[in-house]
Each structure stands twice: as structure tokens, then as C-alpha cells.
Design an enzyme around this catalytic site. Structure first.
Site, PDB file in Angstrom:
ATOM      1  CD  GLN A 241      27.691 -24.582  48.653  1.00  0.00           C
ATOM      2  OE1 GLN A 241      28.552 -25.434  48.710  1.00  0.00           O
ATOM      3  NE2 GLN A 241      27.934 -23.378  48.156  1.00  0.00           N
ATOM      4  CG  HIS A 244      28.553 -28.234  44.671  1.00  0.00           C
ATOM      5  ND1 HIS A 244      29.470 -28.405  43.674  1.00  0.00           N
ATOM      6  CD2 HIS A 244      28.644 -26.924  45.035  1.00  0.00           C
ATOM      7  CE1 HIS A 244      30.092 -27.261  43.432  1.00  0.00           C
ATOM      8  NE2 HIS A 244      29.608 -26.344  44.249  1.00  0.00           N
ATOM      9  CD  GLU A 309      33.138 -25.566  51.164  1.00  0.00           C
ATOM     10  OE1 GLU A 309      31.994 -26.089  51.226  1.00  0.00           O
ATOM     11  OE2 GLU A 309      33.952 -25.831  50.254  1.00  0.00           O
ATOM     12  CG  HIS A 310      31.221 -21.516  50.423  1.00  0.00           C
ATOM     13  ND1 HIS A 310      30.843 -22.815  50.138  1.00  0.00           N
ATOM     14  CD2 HIS A 310      32.341 -21.277  49.703  1.00  0.00           C
ATOM     15  CE1 HIS A 310      31.702 -23.331  49.265  1.00  0.00           C
ATOM     16  NE2 HIS A 310      32.625 -22.425  48.996  1.00  0.00           N
ATOM     17  CG  ASP A 343      32.127 -21.920  43.905  1.00  0.00           C
ATOM     18  OD1 ASP A 343      32.768 -22.024  44.969  1.00  0.00           O
ATOM     19  OD2 ASP A 343      30.943 -22.296  43.785  1.00  0.00           O
ATOM     20  CG  HIS A 402      69.377 -33.099  75.657  1.00  0.00           C
ATOM     21  ND1 HIS A 402      69.307 -34.454  75.459  1.00  0.00           N
ATOM     22  CD2 HIS A 402      68.543 -32.553  74.738  1.00  0.00           C
ATOM     23  CE1 HIS A 402      68.467 -34.721  74.473  1.00  0.00           C
ATOM     24  NE2 HIS A 402      67.992 -33.577  74.006  1.00  0.00           N
TER      25      HIS A 402
END
Lengths: 410, 410
Positions: A241, A244, A309-310, A343, A402
Site C-alpha cells: 500500500q 503507491h 478502502e482495503h 488489485d 396536481h
């Protein structure tokens, strides 16, 4: 924890001008901006299109082993996506009115692919394949080619995923072109894919004119471990991770303090395996943490707060803990499920909500390339029954047309 | 056709300041802004909360016939919402890896309800009930009370729909309070509901920090008629859209020119029934149209181009035409299904995509209050198989920690 992407007013205002310029002047503005920002020297936007033949040639030029890996990944991503269906439905009420829901694909989707160092063929597969499974008629990819350079594996992936058209434009100007269309680039209905702060600001501005997926922030992982996984494995999962970027976040939660120490040792030892050591060290310093919790329950509570996220559940019987997980983009269950497999090729999408957006947002999937329409068909008797209810509420709201429209069917 | 809500730079910049102020100073800023913009004179945000008892009292104070109509509408909205489910799934691949999807509700949703003339109890039901069906733990409603005035039917609807907390705050400051939380108002995960240009700008700014539903534009209807419906009915169906406001859009498409003339006559005749005649006339002048098409197919093609919020298929055998409809928020099939029934009580949601957003966006529903998590659980053998694929692609992307993390499980 405060990780929501900040919006710089300077970036926003610069992007407002770019978007307005492309909206007004179309291809002329897009060409000027592309030649300027990407250091290109082309005479027309048409020259920026990458032909089917060029993409096929890029595919053929890849090593056979890589082609096989990409094909296997694409097949698995497609197989998973094919499980994602919103059920159309229809039912009849006690008065004979039929109520239901219809599901249809988008006509045209735009896929933004970053250029430069973050040009990832896996992202092309993850964005384009669900669109194709959803039935989108035309998928248009944009990818900047700074100085004219383009990642050939990205083109190969576009070929494999069946992307319909590819233009080498990027930045806010590419987002604006996709949203409003130019003479050369057709307007799309939704724009997906990650990008830098300019791309994110442009997506926020064109939202409403077109759909967008989400505003992507830095990547994140939370690993919850009971202390029984190989510490070296956990170390490398955290590194994967961290590599990145310097703002990526890697957090390990474990009730076993001794284990945390062993992971720290393994990290020190395995760091030298990494060509991206400088990035990994900076990321871990900025955003990394090994945290001792009072138990696995507290680890889960913390993870729910982070809404990562993960999330790796590197524990015995991970399914027993799953019902306690309230927010996570993707959950990786068991010691043999490192996030890196997700991934590339496990099947589920790697485009996931970041920055706590897993509290309200979704992994990219087939659903994001379709939309629902409500269906109502009243019988004469059913309309009459509903007109009484609608008339009473419309009266209370002061909407007399209406009420009259409803009561015409009494 | 160019109906996307325009963003005024002045509004955007004013709202940026309001949002930043509430984010930084919390209750203090919220109180100041509410006292100023809503002409209130209260000493704390806590005083702006409407208690459960006040809501119950508002409910009890309504006429029995209106209570019965609201109850019938709520029951039908709930019954429809209960059909909306995203199926969780799980499957096992050839290597023994388990792949799946989990669906969970949001923790907390914020519901924006406009005050003043557009304070509609039906909107409270339409926004709150799907959230409750989705399993949202806490629904928080905000509604401005300009000069301290509050629509009691709106409070009654909040009681009926089971809204958990209600605060009489509005505007960009209410959106900011919901997004970031203050000492008194808890932060939510998603904000839904319509509002004016300031509310829309605030939702755009906080998007990412929280989820939002969409940016609502003026209401719209397209009626496609084969010429065999009572022209007076069609006239009133068009009026029911036009009475929403001067920027509402009402379009009739028919291949029968003689019928268009009869509808025009009916419109002239029935106009006098309308207390909102001035608004209706202005709306029809600005945005109304009776259009002769070459046939029903051309009418459908035009409608697909417009991608209307509401589409009436006032024709024989309307289901035969449905497969040709590519974009519409809600489709009303047959002569006995005026749009007004859908606004109140047919069952499907009346919160629908406007301004051509039906090309990519959805009616509000249970799905909008839930989110999915991807699930991956690899077997030792399955991990080994996937590691080969992931390793090869990670190598090509230059992400060596990804490759190593995958290959640790070889």
C-alpha cells in the site's frame, strides 16, 4: 484520520476557467491546452486519437506471459462483474395497478486514465470491463501523453478490454471535453477513473452535466491480525500500500504486542527488497501505524471508524468477524488473501471508495454503468383509488393542478 | 434543452465561505447564520431542535382525512421500496477462492427539506422512507423556519416517516453542519433532498466528505400521446408540472396535429381552474411546447434525447413502446396514469433525476442508502494461482511490493 481530499481554491478557479474554455471553444481550446500542458505539437484533435490498429499493435508487442496474465485477469474481472445485477421487478397492487422498475445501460461512458508514472493497465481493465458488462454502447478512454509518451501496456489493456475509442488528452481539459463534447470527442454520460487534483476538481465541476464515479483520495489499507500470520507477509502487505505514494496509508491493528514488534522487525529487514524504498519510508512515516488494540473487537471498532478502502482480516475464521464490519470498500479474508491479489485479478474491482467514503460509497461495478427507471401503470379502478389519496395531499400542499390532474381519473 | 443547473461563481464563493465557517466554528457559526438568514432570534442550536412530542402534536393536529391519505401514501411508498434489493452474492472459482459482495446500510442520513412555499410533506415521506427501509440507523432532517414559521404538515410527515431528529436550520449552513457535524448536530454519511442554488452549491462542495443524492434542477415532463386521450386530461397533466415554478418544463409530443390543437383549446379553457395561473402561464411560455412528430417512433427518439424526469406514455398498449425508452426517471404508462399519482402515492419515489441526468442517474431508492463491500477469500492453492497472474502484472506496472506481497503466498 482527516483524509478527505482538500480542495484548493487556486486549483478550483484555474479549472473553472479551463472547463469554461473547452465548453465554449471546443476542439480549439482542447488542442491549445493539450499542446501546452502535455508539451505536444499537433495540429488537430483528430491526430490525438489512437487507432484500433495502434492498440492492436501494442497488444501484439507485449510478451506472451504478460498477455496471458492480462487475459486471465480480464476473464476474472468479467466473471465477477457478471454477478452484479439489479433485478428489474414488477408487482400488482390490490387495485390492479402495476408498479415496477426497469434497468438500462448508459449510452456512453468516459474513462480517465492517468499518464506518467501512475499509468496502470490494471486500471483500464477495472474501469472498462464493468462498463462493457453493463451494456454501455461506447466506452471512450482519455489518457494524457506528456511529451508524446504513452505506456504501451495501457494501450494493450484498452485493446483487451474492448475500449471503443482512445484519445491522448488529459487533465481538466480532457474531463471538460468528455462532459460537453467537442467536434471530435463525443460527449459521454458518465466519467470514471482516477486523476490528480485538477482532474478531481474538473469532475466536481462537471458533475450534474454528467455522472462521475467519485473523488479518489490516496490509497489506504487496514490490516487486522490475530498475531498468527507470518510477520513478513504482513510487512509486505503494508509495503504494497505504501509504495503507491507518500500520502498512502498503511495501518496494522493487532491485540498481540509481541507480534507488532515482529512485524516491525520484518519491515526493517524486507525494506531493502524494495526499489521504491524512499516512497515507502515516507508513506509509513507520514501515515503508517502499528497499533496495539485491547482485542479483535476493538480492532474492528477502529476499522469501522476508519472505513478503509482495503481491509485485511488476517485472522482465524475470518467469516465469523465479517458481520461486525460496517464500512470497508473491499474485505480480504484470511491469511492467504493479500490485498495485492485484489488489485489485479481476484475479480472484484480495485476502484474503491477512499478517505472514509466507504461509509456511503461503493466499489466501481456494473451498477455504476446502469440506471433505473420507475414504472407505473394504473388500471382505471386503481387510478381512481390513488386519485383520492393524491388529491388530499395535493390540496394540503396547495398544488391544485396536481389535484385536478389526479381527480380527472376519478 | 440546455437545462443543467448553472453554477454562479458568486453563489459558489459565498457558499465556500459559509461551509468553511460552519466547519471551523461549528454551532457558533450555525447559530449566527441561522439567526441572520432565517430572521430567527435563538440563543443556542439546541433550541432549533424540534422534539418528538412537537412532531407527534403536529401529526395529531392534522385533519383525519389528510392523516389517512398520508398513511396510505407512506404504506405504498414503503411497499415499493421493499422490492428494491441489491443481492449479496458469493461464488467459488475453480481454485477454491470465494468471491462475493456484502450489502450494508449507511449509519446516518441527512434529509434536507426546503422551507417556505416549497415545503412539501410528500418529499419528507419520499426521502425518509427508503432510508428507513434500507436500515439506516438514524435519519436527521433539517428544514429552515424563516421567521420561525414551520409547515405543520411537514412535521406531521416527519412523525409518520419515523425521522429520528429534526432541526430547523437551512441553507448552505445546514448542509455544512450535516456534513462536518457540530457539537449539537451529528455528522451524517449522506445528504439527500432538494434545495435552492445555495443548497445545491453546498452539496457540491461537501461531496466526498459525505455522499449526496444529486443536484436537483427544475421539474420536467414529457407526455407522448397518440391522440386518443381526453385533451382536457393531457392539458391538466401539463399544468401539474408547470405549476411547480416558472422554470418547470412541460412538453407534449404527438403525431396528431389535430389533437395538439384540441389540447391547446383545453389548456385555454381549463387555465381558469388554476389558482397558480400566473406561474403556469410563465412556465409554459418559457419552457412549454406542443410538438407534432412524424410518428410515435420520432416522439420516443425525441424523448430519449430529452431524457425527461417524468415521461407519460398516454398511448394504446404502452408496454409495447417501453423497450424503446432509453432514458427517463419514471415512466407513466397508459391514459389512466397521470404523473401526479406518482408524486404522492403510487409507490415509486418522486425524487428523480432532472436536467437530462436520467442518462446516468437514478430515482432515489433503497440502494441510495446502502453500500456494497467486495469480499475475497483465497484458499492456499487459489492464492498461489492468483499470485502468478498478479505478480506478472505488478512487474509490468513497476510495483514490486505488490508483486512480492502476492508471491509470498505462492
Amino acid at each position: 484520520m482527516d483524509r478527505a481530499p482538500e480542495q484548493s481554491a487556486d486549483v478550483t478557479h484555474a479549472v473553472e476557467n479551463i472547463v469554461a474554455d473547452v465548453r465554449t471553444r471546443g476542439d480549439v481550446a482542447l488542442l491549445e491546452l493539450t499542446n501546452k500542458f502535455d508539451r505536444r505539437n499537433v495540429a488537430s484533435v483528430a491526430e490525438l486519437e489512437v487507432s484500433v490498429e495502434q492498440r492492436k499493435a501494442a497488444w501484439d508487442a507485449q510478451p506472451a506471459a504478460l498477455r496471458a496474465a492480462l487475459e486471465a485477469a480480464a476473464q476474472r474481472i468479467r466473471a465477477y462483474a457478471e454477478h452484479q445485477t439489479i433485478a428489474p421487478f414488477s408487482f400488482t397492487d390490490e387495485h390492479g395497478n402495476q408498479l415496477g422498475q426497469m434497468v438500462t445501460p448508459l449510452d456512453r461512458a468516459g474513462l480517465y486514465v492517468p499518464g506518467g508514472k501512475a499509468a496502470y493497465p490494471s486500471s483500464v481493465l477495472m474501469n472498462a470491463i464493468p462498463a462493457k458488462v453493463a451494456g454501455v454502447r461506447e466506452v471512450i478512454m482519455v489518457v494524457p501523453a506528456p511529451g508524446g509518451e504513452l505506456n504501451s501496456v495501457v494501450l494493450a489493456a484498452a485493446h483487451l478490454a474492448g475500449v471503443d475509442r482512445v484519445f491522448t488528452v488529459g487533465g481538466a481539459q480532457a474531463v471538460a471535453a468528455l462532459a460537453y463534447g467537442t467536434k471530435t470527442i463525443p460527449p459521454v454520460d458518465k466519467i470514471v477513473g482516477p486523476g490528480n487534483a485538477y482532474v478531481a476538481a474538473a469532475k466536481r465541476i462537471v458533475f450534474g452535466q454528467v455522472g462521475i464515479d467519485s473523488i479518489a483520495g490516496p490509497s489506504e489499507i487496514v490490516v487486522i491480525c490475530d498475531g498468527k500470520t507470518d510477520p513478513g507477509w504482513i510487512a509486505m502487505d503494508l509495503f504494497s500500500q505504501a509504495e503507491h505514494g507518500e500520502d498512502s496509508q498503511s495501518i496494522l491493528l493487532s491485540p498481540d504486542v509481541e507480534f507488532l514488534n515482529r512485524v516491525a522487525d520484518a519491515m526493517a529487514k524486507r525494506m531493502s527488497e524494495l526499489p521504491r524504498e524512499v516512497t515507502v519510508r515516507a508513506s509509513l512515516k507520514n501515515r503508517g501505524a502499528l497499533i496495539a488494540t485491547r482485542g479483535l473487537d476493538e480492532a474492528i471498532a477502529l476499522s469501522n471508524q476508519i472505513a478503509p478502502e482495503h481491509l485485511e482480516l488476517s485472522v482465524d475464521a475470518p467469516r465469523d468477524w465479517l458481520p461486525k464490519i460496517r464500512h470497508a470498500g473491499a474485505v480480504f479474508l484470511g491469511r492467504h488473501t493479500p490485498e495485492a491479489l485484489g488489485d489485479y485479478c481476484a475479480g472484484p474491482n480495485h476502484v474503491l471508495p477512499t478517505s472514509r467514503a466507504a461509509r456511503f460509497s461503493n466499489p466501481l461495478g456494473v451498477y455504476e454503468f446502469q440506471k433505473r427507471s420507475s414504472l407505473i401503470e394504473c388500471s382505471p379502478k386503481g387510478a381512481s383509488e390513488l386519485a383520492k389519496i393524491a388529491g388530499a395531499i395535493a390540496d394540503a400542499e396547495g398544488l391544485q393542478a396536481h389535484a385536478a390532474s389526479a381527480r380527472d381519473r376519478l
